[in-house]
Design a protein around this motif. Sequence first.
Motif, PDB file in Angstrom:
ATOM      1  N   ALA A  56     175.678  12.105 103.975  1.00 43.26           N
ATOM      2  CA  ALA A  56     175.503  13.309 103.158  1.00 43.26           C
ATOM      3  C   ALA A  56     176.861  13.915 102.780  1.00 43.26           C
ATOM      4  CB  ALA A  56     174.646  14.328 103.905  1.00 43.26           C
ATOM      5  N   ILE A  57     177.793  13.910 103.708  1.00 39.26           N
ATOM      6  CA  ILE A  57     179.135  14.432 103.410  1.00 39.26           C
ATOM      7  C   ILE A  57     179.772  13.620 102.280  1.00 39.26           C
ATOM      8  CG2 ILE A  57     181.493  14.634 104.310  1.00 39.26           C
ATOM      9  CD1 ILE A  57     180.220  15.292 107.061  1.00 39.26           C
ATOM     10  N   GLY A  58     179.687  12.303 102.400  1.00 43.76           N
ATOM     11  CA  GLY A  58     180.265  11.451 101.363  1.00 43.76           C
ATOM     12  C   GLY A  58     179.602  11.672 100.016  1.00 43.76           C
ATOM     13  N   ALA A  59     178.278  11.782 100.027  1.00 44.69           N
ATOM     14  CA  ALA A  59     177.560  12.020  98.771  1.00 44.69           C
ATOM     15  C   ALA A  59     177.989  13.346  98.154  1.00 44.69           C
ATOM     16  CB  ALA A  59     176.059  11.999  99.034  1.00 44.69           C
ATOM     17  N   ALA A  60     178.215  14.340  99.013  1.00 40.66           N
ATOM     18  CA  ALA A  60     178.674  15.644  98.512  1.00 40.66           C
ATOM     19  C   ALA A  60     180.083  15.544  97.930  1.00 40.66           C
ATOM     20  CB  ALA A  60     178.633  16.677  99.640  1.00 40.66           C
ATOM     21  N   LEU A  61     180.936  14.764  98.571  1.00 41.03           N
ATOM     22  CA  LEU A  61     182.304  14.590  98.047  1.00 41.03           C
ATOM     23  C   LEU A  61     182.285  13.960  96.663  1.00 41.03           C
ATOM     24  CD1 LEU A  61     184.096  13.262 101.279  1.00 41.03           C
ATOM     25  CD2 LEU A  61     184.376  15.521 100.229  1.00 41.03           C
ATOM     26  N   ASN A  62     181.252  13.159  96.401  1.00 38.23           N
ATOM     27  CA  ASN A  62     181.162  12.465  95.119  1.00 38.23           C
ATOM     28  C   ASN A  62     180.148  13.117  94.181  1.00 38.23           C
ATOM     29  OD1 ASN A  62     181.471  10.635  93.052  1.00 38.23           O
ATOM     30  ND2 ASN A  62     180.677   8.867  94.174  1.00 38.23           N
ATOM     31  N   GLY A  63     179.940  14.410  94.344  1.00 36.83           N
ATOM     32  CA  GLY A  63     179.238  15.144  93.294  1.00 36.83           C
ATOM     33  C   GLY A  63     177.774  15.427  93.507  1.00 36.83           C
ATOM     34  N   LEU A  64     177.172  14.911  94.568  1.00 35.75           N
ATOM     35  CA  LEU A  64     175.770  15.223  94.814  1.00 35.75           C
ATOM     36  C   LEU A  64     175.662  16.482  95.693  1.00 35.75           C
ATOM     37  CD1 LEU A  64     174.282  11.656  95.475  1.00 35.75           C
ATOM     38  CD2 LEU A  64     174.225  12.992  93.359  1.00 35.75           C
ATOM     39  N   ILE A  65     174.440  17.020  95.768  1.00 37.76           N
ATOM     40  CA  ILE A  65     174.186  18.173  96.631  1.00 37.76           C
ATOM     41  C   ILE A  65     173.092  17.764  97.601  1.00 37.76           C
ATOM     42  CG2 ILE A  65     173.482  20.595  96.694  1.00 37.76           C
ATOM     43  CD1 ILE A  65     174.485  20.816  93.794  1.00 37.76           C
ATOM     44  N   PRO A  66     173.466  17.198  98.739  1.00 40.21           N
ATOM     45  CA  PRO A  66     172.465  16.670  99.672  1.00 40.21           C
ATOM     46  C   PRO A  66     171.843  17.761 100.556  1.00 40.21           C
ATOM     47  CG  PRO A  66     174.630  15.594  99.911  1.00 40.21           C
ATOM     48  CD  PRO A  66     174.828  16.857  99.145  1.00 40.21           C
ATOM     49  N   ILE A  67     170.568  17.572 100.809  1.00 42.81           N
ATOM     50  CA  ILE A  67     169.882  18.343 101.855  1.00 42.81           C
ATOM     51  C   ILE A  67     169.526  17.309 102.922  1.00 42.81           C
ATOM     52  CG2 ILE A  67     167.946  19.836 102.439  1.00 42.81           C
ATOM     53  CD1 ILE A  67     167.610  20.296  99.366  1.00 42.81           C
ATOM     54  N   ALA A  68     170.245  17.345 104.019  1.00 42.79           N
ATOM     55  CA  ALA A  68     170.014  16.376 105.095  1.00 42.79           C
ATOM     56  C   ALA A  68     169.080  17.001 106.116  1.00 42.79           C
ATOM     57  CB  ALA A  68     171.335  15.993 105.749  1.00 42.79           C
ATOM     58  N   GLU A  69     167.985  16.314 106.383  1.00 52.58           N
ATOM     59  CA  GLU A  69     167.067  16.835 107.407  1.00 52.58           C
ATOM     60  C   GLU A  69     167.321  16.120 108.729  1.00 52.58           C
ATOM     61  OE1 GLU A  69     162.755  17.551 106.650  1.00 52.58           O
ATOM     62  OE2 GLU A  69     162.426  16.264 108.389  1.00 52.58           O
ATOM     63  N   ILE A  70     167.543  16.911 109.771  1.00 51.62           N
ATOM     64  CA  ILE A  70     167.560  16.375 111.130  1.00 51.62           C
ATOM     65  C   ILE A  70     166.162  16.642 111.679  1.00 51.62           C
ATOM     66  CG2 ILE A  70     168.573  16.573 113.433  1.00 51.62           C
ATOM     67  CD1 ILE A  70     170.519  15.441 111.357  1.00 51.62           C
ATOM     68  N   GLN A  71     165.479  15.591 112.098  1.00 51.29           N
ATOM     69  CA  GLN A  71     164.037  15.703 112.354  1.00 51.29           C
ATOM     70  C   GLN A  71     163.699  16.799 113.379  1.00 51.29           C
ATOM     71  OE1 GLN A  71     161.651  12.198 113.888  1.00 51.29           O
ATOM     72  NE2 GLN A  71     161.144  12.207 111.706  1.00 51.29           N
ATOM     73  N   PHE A  72     164.478  16.862 114.427  1.00 49.93           N
ATOM     74  CA  PHE A  72     164.397  17.955 115.395  1.00 49.93           C
ATOM     75  C   PHE A  72     165.834  18.362 115.709  1.00 49.93           C
ATOM     76  CE2 PHE A  72     160.350  15.887 115.938  1.00 49.93           C
ATOM     77  CZ  PHE A  72     159.456  16.906 116.246  1.00 49.93           C
ATOM     78  N   ALA A  73     166.041  19.662 115.858  1.00 47.57           N
ATOM     79  CA  ALA A  73     167.401  20.136 116.144  1.00 47.57           C
ATOM     80  C   ALA A  73     167.954  19.492 117.414  1.00 47.57           C
ATOM     81  CB  ALA A  73     167.413  21.656 116.280  1.00 47.57           C
ATOM     82  N   ASP A  74     167.060  19.141 118.323  1.00 47.47           N
ATOM     83  CA  ASP A  74     167.483  18.482 119.570  1.00 47.47           C
ATOM     84  C   ASP A  74     168.256  17.193 119.306  1.00 47.47           C
ATOM     85  OD1 ASP A  74     165.146  19.781 121.697  1.00 47.47           O
ATOM     86  OD2 ASP A  74     164.756  19.753 119.545  1.00 47.47           O
ATOM     87  N   PHE A  75     168.016  16.583 118.155  1.00 47.27           N
ATOM     88  CA  PHE A  75     168.639  15.285 117.854  1.00 47.27           C
ATOM     89  C   PHE A  75     169.924  15.422 117.033  1.00 47.27           C
ATOM     90  CE2 PHE A  75     163.947  13.797 117.589  1.00 47.27           C
ATOM     91  CZ  PHE A  75     163.818  13.919 118.966  1.00 47.27           C
ATOM     92  N   ILE A  76     170.358  16.642 116.813  1.00 50.53           N
ATOM     93  CA  ILE A  76     171.510  16.856 115.929  1.00 50.53           C
ATOM     94  C   ILE A  76     172.827  16.518 116.630  1.00 50.53           C
ATOM     95  CG2 ILE A  76     172.066  19.272 116.496  1.00 50.53           C
ATOM     96  CD1 ILE A  76     172.233  19.783 113.458  1.00 50.53           C
ATOM     97  N   HIS A  77     172.783  16.452 117.949  1.00 47.55           N
ATOM     98  CA  HIS A  77     174.057  16.344 118.672  1.00 47.55           C
ATOM     99  C   HIS A  77     174.893  15.106 118.335  1.00 47.55           C
ATOM    100  CE1 HIS A  77     172.556  19.865 120.553  1.00 47.55           C
ATOM    101  NE2 HIS A  77     171.596  19.247 121.180  1.00 47.55           N
ATOM    102  N   PRO A  78     174.307  13.940 118.051  1.00 50.14           N
ATOM    103  CA  PRO A  78     175.175  12.826 117.620  1.00 50.14           C
ATOM    104  C   PRO A  78     175.944  13.138 116.335  1.00 50.14           C
ATOM    105  CG  PRO A  78     173.003  12.021 118.246  1.00 50.14           C
ATOM    106  CD  PRO A  78     172.914  13.518 118.215  1.00 50.14           C
ATOM    107  N   ALA A  79     175.462  14.115 115.579  1.00 50.92           N
ATOM    108  CA  ALA A  79     176.145  14.480 114.329  1.00 50.92           C
ATOM    109  C   ALA A  79     177.097  15.653 114.518  1.00 50.92           C
ATOM    110  CB  ALA A  79     175.107  14.829 113.259  1.00 50.92           C
ATOM    111  N   PHE A  80     177.256  16.102 115.750  1.00 47.46           N
ATOM    112  CA  PHE A  80     178.098  17.285 115.994  1.00 47.46           C
ATOM    113  C   PHE A  80     179.493  17.119 115.378  1.00 47.46           C
ATOM    114  CE2 PHE A  80     180.801  20.111 118.535  1.00 47.46           C
ATOM    115  CZ  PHE A  80     180.047  21.274 118.574  1.00 47.46           C
ATOM    116  N   ASP A  81     180.075  15.964 115.590  1.00 47.49           N
ATOM    117  CA  ASP A  81     181.436  15.753 115.091  1.00 47.49           C
ATOM    118  C   ASP A  81     181.471  15.719 113.566  1.00 47.49           C
ATOM    119  OD1 ASP A  81     184.124  15.494 115.941  1.00 47.49           O
ATOM    120  OD2 ASP A  81     184.100  13.436 115.229  1.00 47.49           O
ATOM    121  N   GLN A  82     180.465  15.083 112.963  1.00 46.60           N
ATOM    122  CA  GLN A  82     180.432  15.057 111.490  1.00 46.60           C
ATOM    123  C   GLN A  82     180.288  16.470 110.931  1.00 46.60           C
ATOM    124  OE1 GLN A  82     181.026  12.757 109.344  1.00 46.60           O
ATOM    125  NE2 GLN A  82     180.671  10.773 110.297  1.00 46.60           N
ATOM    126  N   ILE A  83     179.526  17.314 111.619  1.00 49.93           N
ATOM    127  CA  ILE A  83     179.321  18.679 111.135  1.00 49.93           C
ATOM    128  C   ILE A  83     180.560  19.538 111.404  1.00 49.93           C
ATOM    129  CG2 ILE A  83     177.927  20.771 111.400  1.00 49.93           C
ATOM    130  CD1 ILE A  83     175.590  18.894 112.250  1.00 49.93           C
TER     131      ILE A  83
END
Lengths: 346, 327
Positions: free
Chosen positions: B67-94
């Motif tokens: 989603a970050i890459g898509a945003a850098l290249n002009g898109l506006i992504p809405i990324a859904e994390i299925q449950f907030a409990d599962f967001i932690h692997p993405a902590f660094d990306q966020i």
Amino acid sequence: MTARAHDDGPPEHRLLALYHTMVMARAIERRLWVLEHLEQIPPHQPLGPPRDSAGVAKARVGMDSFVCTGLEAVQVAAAAALRPGRDWIVPCPTDLALCLAVGLSPLDVMLAVFGRASDPASGGRQSPGAFGSRAARVVMTSATAGRHVVQAAGIAYASKLLGHDEVTLVCTDERSIQSGDWHEGINFAGAHSLPLIFLIEDRARTDGPVAQHSYGSPVDRAEGYGLAGESIDGSDFDTALAAFGRATERARSQGGGTVIHALAVDLTSKVAGGGLRPPEELEALARQDPIDRTRRRLLEAGVLHAADDEQIQRDCATVVAAAVEEARAAPSPDGPRALDNVFSRG
Amino acid sequence: MPEMRMIEAVRAAMSEEMERDERVLVMGEDVGRKGGVFGATDGLYAKFGEARVLDTPLAESGIVGVAIGAALNGLIPIAEIQFADFIHPAFDQIVSEAARTRYRSNGDWSVPLVIRAPFGGGVHGGLYHSQSIEAFYAHVPGLKVVVPSMPADAKGLLKSAIRDPDPVLFLEHKKVYRLVAEEVPDGDHLVPIGPALVRREGTRLSCFAWGLMTHYCLQAAEELAAGGISVEVVDLRSLAPLDRDTILESVRKTGKAMIVHEDNLTGGFGAEVAAIISEHAFDSLDGPVVRVAGPDIPAMPFNTPQEEFFMPNPAKIAEAMRKLAAY
């Protein structure tokens, strides 16, 4: 294969320009090594930065985060296959020659090294080696291994969704391919047949911890994820140029992504696991120096003449010296401007 | 104006924004054909196609990174994390990537990105489908954190988030998805990110909350009103940026402050609100700043007695309100 002006390859003036960039990258790095020894302060120094007689803190010079030496040929070959400003480059901190080849200047590099306000990439915020330019489509990345790889997949997905004729190149060293994000990125690229090239700049600096070893070649991994893959001699400019030609052609013809595993040599004296290489080993490695190999081939092909080469070496030294002086004299950012650009407004 | 529950309001916001702007896309686990595990993206796949309603691998760092890459290249992504409990692997990306891209490039690059994540407990979700994660992210400069409690706000805030040039973490409480319905304005209903909303005016104490806890605080305030105690309930709606002015104005009026969240107590976002009140409204205080929160245990248990023990509820909140009012 010899470096010369092929019908389907770069014309002679372009070959010379690419060679010039290789020499420039090496000249910059050599100069940084000297500057580091002269001026860099140890990070643990308890009394703060050294100050001159007027009490003004000396510039801190940081460069040890990027070492391009040995990778110049494969990097400029990659740049030669891309269209600067149109194709996307997602570099890693070793990609000095690549970034120079697509438009960053030696002064840009030095302004970042000195952490100056006029550093166009980050205003002196990022550590040196974080190349970036929106205009040149060089994406500024972080210092974390592999995070940028999956971002590159997103860039390529957007190109495909928007119907834009763009190729994305993402680079890592040989260690970052162990990270989860490298695998998530390559998996996504394979699933969507994205116009993406993964360059692994492998200087085999893995003779240290066992945990750094790969069991299985990156090319096998690429094929497992549905991408093309090839291992090349990354010190050979012609070989690299041909590989990137195939990869960009594949990407532009909706053929999907490619992993290029470029094997290069580590020409520096430090051993990854600690200590220094013996002189005889360094001498043997030096015969694989990609700049020397390119020079020999260009001389043999009559594209480059000895006198021109000497002129190129002098030009690069002069440009680098001037860039250092200009960057050294440039102002640092004001402390409170650290508050800028947290959000779009303010 | 149609009456909607929050889940429908979230869906309407995405659908309208995708119609308005072709650059908007949604992506995440099961958001496509399935329409999301809660149905938030139901119907979007048929309407906008698989390229803009993208089922992703089950790999959260990859979801946010792509989603970050898509945003850098002009898109506006809405990324859904299925449950907030599962967001932690993405902590660094966020945290290290999306929130820092504008800053580290001194404004050259930006990441217009919305990350939606259902959060919260009280639904027998157990340890890994109940977490409140807002405190981790509200700590991060460069990232906005929005938590709607009502359907109309959910639609208006989500549309604002999609149009925001900076990354926004949009937290939707699972129990609120179908808890209440209200009239939701049609079309370009935008609620600005930042301002809090006084949901109930009061005079004896101020209660600050977000998400499900706003509803519980309103119920508790109603109970106290029957006993003659007037409680003001402030729905913060956005934790980053945080509406300090509304918080301080309320405390200066009532002289007493309570923060309610279901995240565990220590280092929860209530601590930040309490610190702001202590620092800037000390002279107006007529009692201690009180926090009602989950206990300091690793996560919310699945079994009913322990889940109920964990969750703040209207009765617990009312009891704390009475105690503070009597101080």
